[in-house]
Design a protein around this motif. Structure first.
Motif, PDB file in Angstrom:
ATOM      1  N   ALA A 175      62.911  24.613  35.111  1.00 33.36           N
ATOM      2  CA  ALA A 175      63.381  25.773  34.354  1.00 33.36           C
ATOM      3  C   ALA A 175      63.059  27.003  35.182  1.00 33.36           C
ATOM      4  CB  ALA A 175      62.683  25.853  32.993  1.00 33.36           C
ATOM      5  N   GLY A 177      63.300  31.102  35.046  1.00 40.08           N
ATOM      6  CA  GLY A 177      63.554  32.267  34.223  1.00 40.08           C
ATOM      7  C   GLY A 177      64.329  33.345  34.962  1.00 40.08           C
ATOM      8  N   THR A 183      67.542  34.922  30.176  1.00 39.19           N
ATOM      9  CA  THR A 183      67.900  33.513  30.018  1.00 39.19           C
ATOM     10  C   THR A 183      67.032  32.673  30.951  1.00 39.19           C
ATOM     11  OG1 THR A 183      69.612  33.555  31.743  1.00 39.19           O
ATOM     12  CG2 THR A 183      70.301  34.081  29.474  1.00 39.19           C
ATOM     13  N   VAL A 184      66.996  31.379  30.677  1.00 42.30           N
ATOM     14  CA  VAL A 184      66.322  30.442  31.575  1.00 42.30           C
ATOM     15  C   VAL A 184      67.368  29.426  32.011  1.00 42.30           C
ATOM     16  CG1 VAL A 184      65.556  28.910  29.710  1.00 42.30           C
ATOM     17  CG2 VAL A 184      64.341  28.907  31.879  1.00 42.30           C
ATOM     18  N   ALA A 212      61.882  27.314  26.674  1.00 42.22           N
ATOM     19  CA  ALA A 212      62.650  28.545  26.495  1.00 42.22           C
ATOM     20  C   ALA A 212      62.321  29.222  25.171  1.00 42.22           C
ATOM     21  CB  ALA A 212      64.145  28.234  26.573  1.00 42.22           C
ATOM     22  N   TYR A 217      63.024  33.291  25.350  1.00 41.62           N
ATOM     23  CA  TYR A 217      64.296  33.499  26.022  1.00 41.62           C
ATOM     24  C   TYR A 217      65.425  33.506  24.996  1.00 41.62           C
ATOM     25  CZ  TYR A 217      62.331  32.896  30.692  1.00 41.62           C
ATOM     26  OH  TYR A 217      61.620  33.044  31.859  1.00 41.62           O
ATOM     27  N   VAL A 220      69.585  29.304  27.083  1.00 35.42           N
ATOM     28  CA  VAL A 220      69.395  28.408  28.222  1.00 35.42           C
ATOM     29  C   VAL A 220      70.773  28.194  28.840  1.00 35.42           C
ATOM     30  CG1 VAL A 220      68.569  26.162  29.009  1.00 35.42           C
ATOM     31  CG2 VAL A 220      67.498  27.258  27.036  1.00 35.42           C
TER      32      VAL A 220
END
Length: 278
Positions: A175, A177, A183-184, A212, A217, A220
């Protein structure tokens, strides 16, 4: 936006279940430094069948060799998939190859050469698919996959996980960021071919979604050039929706020469899972 530290003290133990729907509908158990052998299996398995628990934990330096192997093998599988299966997604290219085969007969008047033409075209597709994908693989193995700690473990808001089964690393996912749009990005997901069909990819995907949400976040996102329909169905089962598609995607190392464009095409799909409104 507030991020929690990517070095979490807890680890996630998930019993793989291919029939679960969008993440969040079932609560994942969080185990505090509990070895995978002590996890209870899901009692709701069909007809009482028992599945091995998939243990998701953060990347450790000793995982590097196995992580790179799984990534390497997963990318190499895309060579025949792109060369042959990918042709099914390219109707214009199919028509062009048929036209070239007809022209071969018109010019040479040779049935033998005309019959060989499709095999020559497929051989050229395999050659260029191998050339481009190996160049991309070399690029990846010398950037983020060469130093996972620097790219994913040290930066705030990013992380890298491995899936453990029977004491082995059998899957990977990252993942990353992105501060600019909150967003991730889900990256580098791959599962050892010997352990597929056990819900490992879905468990890895859920781990990214959990990360996330925990780090606030808004969404995704991911991009994929996967040819197999199963990969796209996996993302949709996790709740992702396709937001775009490109037939003119450029991988690192592509020359975009006329010959390469004739024998190598790749479709890039973009997916997004909205977690909350901004």
């Amino acid at each position: 936006m507030h991020f929690s530290s990517p070095k979490m003290v807890c680890e996630t133990k998930i019993v793989a279940d291919e029939h679960d729907a969008i993440p969040g509908t079932k609560k994942e158990s969080i185990m505090w430094s509990t070895p995978p052998s002590s996890a209870a299996l899901n009692p709701a398995e069909d007809k009482g069948a028992r599945r091995d628990p998939v243990f998701i934990r953060e990347f450790e330096r000793g995982d590097q060799e196995e992580v790179r192997r799984i990534f390497y093998e997963g990318i190499m599988e895309r060579i025949p998939n792109t060369a042959f299966r990918g042709l099914k997604q390219q109707p214009k290219t199919q028509f062009l190859y048929a036209l070239l085969t007809v022209m071969c007969f018109v010019v040479t008047k040779s049935v033998t050469l005309t019959c060989c033409a499709p095999f020559i075209l497929m051989g050229a597709r395999y050659y260029f698919s191998r050339k481009v994908i190996q160049t991309y693989l070399d690029y990846a193995l010398h950037t983020d996959m060469a130093d996972i700690e620097a790219y994913y473990m040290k930066p705030t808001g990013s992380c890298f996980w491995v899936a453990m089964l029977d004491g082995r690393v059998v899957g990977i996912v990252a993942a990353q960021g992105r501060e600019d749009d909150n967003t991730v990005e889900l990256r580098r997901m791959s599962v050892d071919s010997r352990y597929r069909g056990k819900g490992i990819a879905k468990a890895l995907g859920r781990r990214v979604l959990e990360f996330a949400v925990r780090n606030n976040y808004a969404a995704v996102v991911l991009g994929t050039t996967a040819v197999k329909l199963a990969a796209h169905k996996l993302y949709e089962s996790l709740g992702f929706r396709r937001t775009g598609q490109s037939e003119d995607y450029r991988l690192p190392g592509m020359s975009r020469s006329p010959t390469e464009r004739l024998f190598f095409q790749i479709r890039h799909s973009r997916y997004r899972l909205q977690l909350r409104e901004e």
